[in-house]
Structure formats: structure tokens, C-alpha cells
Design a protein around this motif. Structure first.
Motif, short mmCIF file in Angstrom:
data_model
loop_
_atom_site.label_atom_id
_atom_site.label_comp_id
_atom_site.label_asym_id
_atom_site.label_seq_id
_atom_site.Cartn_x
_atom_site.Cartn_y
_atom_site.Cartn_z
N THR A 21 8.10 -0.13 6.71
CA THR A 21 7.45 1.26 5.79
C THR A 21 8.85 1.96 5.07
O THR A 21 9.94 2.06 5.85
CB THR A 21 7.17 2.18 6.83
N GLY A 26 0.91 -1.25 0.03
CA GLY A 26 -0.02 0.09 0.19
C GLY A 26 0.86 1.36 0.13
O GLY A 26 2.11 1.17 0.10
N ARG A 55 -1.52 -11.37 -0.66
CA ARG A 55 -1.45 -10.46 0.53
C ARG A 55 -1.72 -11.09 1.84
O ARG A 55 -2.40 -11.99 1.81
CB ARG A 55 -2.90 -9.46 0.23
N TYR A 83 -2.72 -0.89 10.06
CA TYR A 83 -1.30 -1.00 10.23
C TYR A 83 -0.57 0.48 10.39
O TYR A 83 0.34 0.51 11.17
CB TYR A 83 -0.77 -1.72 8.95
N TRP A 84 -0.97 1.28 9.68
CA TRP A 84 -0.46 2.71 9.65
C TRP A 84 -0.60 3.47 10.87
O TRP A 84 0.45 3.92 11.66
CB TRP A 84 -1.01 3.76 8.48
N LEU A 134 -4.70 -1.80 5.68
CA LEU A 134 -3.59 -0.48 5.63
C LEU A 134 -3.77 0.54 6.59
O LEU A 134 -2.77 0.77 7.28
CB LEU A 134 -3.75 0.06 4.26
N GLU A 135 -4.95 1.19 6.84
CA GLU A 135 -5.25 2.11 7.90
C GLU A 135 -4.89 1.53 9.22
O GLU A 135 -4.09 2.44 9.85
CB GLU A 135 -6.50 2.70 7.77
N VAL A 180 4.10 0.96 2.31
CA VAL A 180 4.28 -0.27 3.13
C VAL A 180 4.16 -1.33 2.43
O VAL A 180 3.70 -1.58 1.47
CB VAL A 180 2.80 0.02 3.76
#
Length: 336
Positions: A199, A179, A217, A226-227, A223-224, A190
Motif C-alpha cells: 500500500t 486499486g 491481476r 485486502y484493504w 480490493l475491499e 494498492v
């Protein structure tokens, strides 16, 4: 925006449920309640209303259960309310779309959508466009490899990166591109490398090569989520330099101008328009620069070594001023 008619609010909610189920296939009652900001009981009543109206919704039991639509069912309802028009036409970040090579495509898509809107919605779109602009410009960070990384992310492809590690030259590594995230003025990739999520700052990529092999995957990867977790962990590892200071109220209002990693932890009135504040910096140099920038409108209380450092810097500055002052001169030059 508050809408005064319960019927309109429910119609918006029913349409949202249809679009959610149509795009993601399945959603639990709890998930729908969270996204729509209603109770699960309300979601159940909405499902009954949809079913009574002939919409083929049904519930599946079990751990993988939830609400679903029959696969062949597709709604053609595309009405947009005022808030949705605002989001589409006013909050588009032009530079970020241009970074992805989607600037012209985004403009064309919005033009087509604008043409399809009723006249009243077109007026709302123009109203929003002329009154709100989000400028995401970030010209200070070139990202020449972003289009290639975007292709890798879209196609679940592996990428060979040349990326610096520490202070050394760029090293080679093969990663699964999961991502892309943009935060502030920077793009981040990512990716998964040797089973570990990592990252990478896109502007630091020296070279990138799109590889032919695809990857699967990680199951459950979001994604959100993880971030947010990675950002919290990164900030928790940052060095901390705490400062206790007294400063004028007007100086406090300028606090946002301080360094990147400064945080105000506490502030309370200290009499005569002054505040007693606890401020957290990343390093001592940032704290020194902050204190010097405020001059006599701040008094450093702790730590003692910072007080001494600020005094030394002020004394050196005063000496420089005295040394650079021109000697002699005409009487007129001293007149006020």
C-alpha cells in the motif's frame, strides 16, 4: 426504509437479482442470499418466479457453478426506489470525484438520470439533495499523480514510482497498480511489487510514470477484502500506551476530540458524575496532551510515570504564568 407491502419488497428483490446476474454473470445462491439479506430458500423461490415469468435463469452445478442468465438476455428495467435515489443524489462525494477528474462527468450523468426519472422520483431526488450533503474535502493533501495512477488501475498497467522509504529520499520501484482506496483525508494505491501486495500513500508519490506493459491481476484478488485485512494488520502493529484515569462525565463526552490513534476500551461510573476509564493511546505524548487539555476534570491513575509527567507539565505552566505576571501596576488594575 421499511416498506409495508410484501409484493413491492419482492419486486425490488427480483429486479436486484436480475441486475446482479446481468452485471457479474454468475452468483451462487449463498451469495445472493447474503447480498439480499434473505434465506437461500427464498432465493430459490425467487428464481422459480423469474423462470415462470419467462426470464432465462438457470443453475450450473459444480465448484464454479451458480445461477446465471442466458448471455443474450438483458433487462431494460431501470426503476429506482426512494432509497436508491437518495444514494445517488445525496451521497456523492464531490471532492473525491474531482480528485479523479470525474466531477463534471458525475454532474452530467446525474442530470441525465434525473431527467429520465418519473416526476415523483425527481421530487425525491431534489428533496434528498437539499437535506443531506457529504463533504469529502481534503485540500491538505495534494495528489498530483492520482489521475495517472487511476489510468494505470483502470487499464491494468505497470507504473514506475518514485516513493520515499523510511526517512530516506524517494526510491524507484515498478509496481502493478491494482486499486485505489480513499480513507479519511488520504488516497492510497494498492499495488503488487515483486509478487507482494503493498500500500502506497498517493500524496507521498514524488513522481510516477505509466509504463506500456500490462499485467495479469492476481486470481481471486478482492480490493475491499485486502484493504480490511491490511488495515487490521497495520493497527495491530501500532505501539500501545494504556492509561487508567478518572474523568468527569462532561469531559468523557469530549473524548472524541483526542488524538488520532486514541481508543476508549472501557468506562464505568465512579460516583458523583465521574467515570473510571481505560484509554489506549499510541504514544505517551498523546496521553499527556489529552490529560492537560482536560485540566482538573481528569485524574490520571496509571501509569505512574504519566502522572508524574502531567504534574511536571502543570508545574512548568504555573511557573511561566507567575514569571509573566506584570509587577506593580496601579491599584485600579487589580479591582474587580
Amino acid at each position: 426504509m421499511i416498506r409495508g407491502h410484501n409484493g413491492l419488497m419482492r419486486a425490488d428483490r427480483l429486479l436486484s437479482i436480475l441486475l446482479i446476474l446481468q452485471t457479474q454473470g454468475r452468483a451462487t445462491g449463498r451469495e445472493l442470499a447474503r447480498r439480499l439479506e434473505v434465506s437461500e430458500r427464498t432465493v430459490h423461490r425467487d428464481m422459480e418466479a423469474l423462470s415462470a415469468a419467462g426470464v432465462p435463469v438457470y443453475a450450473e452445478r459444480g465448484p464454479a457453478g451458480g445461477w446465471r442468465l442466458l448471455e443474450e438476455y438483458r433487462t431494460q428495467l431501470t426503476g429506482l426506489n426512494e432509497d436508491e435515489v437518495l444514494a445517488l443524489f445525496a451521497l456523492k462525494p464531490p471532492q473525491l470525484l474531482a480528485d479523479l477528474g470525474l466531477g463534471r462527468a458525475a454532474e452530467n450523468a446525474l442530470l441525465k438520470l434525473l431527467a429520465a426519472l418519473p416526476a415523483s422520483r425527481r421530487r425525491e431526488a431534489e428533496h434528498a439533495r437539499q437535506r443531506l450533503l457529504i463533504d469529502g474535502s481534503r485540500r491538505d493533501e495534494p495528489v498530483p499523480w492520482l489521475p495517472l495512477l487511476q489510468a494505470a488501475v483502470w487499464e491494468d498497467r505497470r507504473v514506475r514510482l518514485h516513493y520515499p522509504s523510511g526517512g530516506g529520499p524517494p526510491g524507484e520501484r515498478v509496481v502493478d497498480a491494482l486499486g485505489l482506496v480513499v480513507r479519511g483525508q488520504a488516497w492510497y494505491l494498492v499495488a503488487r511489487r515483486e509478487g507482494v501486495l503493498r500500500t502506497y500513500r498517493v500524496s507521498r508519490v514524488a513522481h510516477a510514470e505509466l509504463l506500456p506493459e500490462r499485467f495479469t491481476r492476481p486470481p481471486g484478488f478482492d480490493l475491499e477484502r485486502y484493504w480490511r485485512q491490511a488495515r487490521s494488520e497495520f493497527q495491530a502493529k501500532l505501539p500501545v500506551y494504556p492509561v487508567l484515569a478518572r474523568l468527569e462525565q462532561h469531559a468523557f463526552e469530549r473524548f472524541g476530540l483526542v488524538g488520532r490513534w486514541a481508543r476508549l476500551e472501557h468506562a464505568e461510573p465512579d460516583g458523583e458524575g465521574w467515570l473510571r476509564a481505560r484509554v489506549r493511546f499510541e504514544v505517551e505524548e498523546d496521553a499527556v496532551a489529552w490529560a492537560l487539555s482536560l485540566g482538573d476534570r481528569v485524574e490520571v491513575l496509571e501509569p505512574p510515570e504519566l502522572r508524574r509527567r502531567v504534574v511536571r507539565e502543570l508545574v512548568k505552566a504555573l511557573r511561566r504564568v507567575k514569571k509573566s505576571r506584570p509587577r506593580g501596576g496601579s491599584a485600579g488594575s487589580e479591582a474587580t
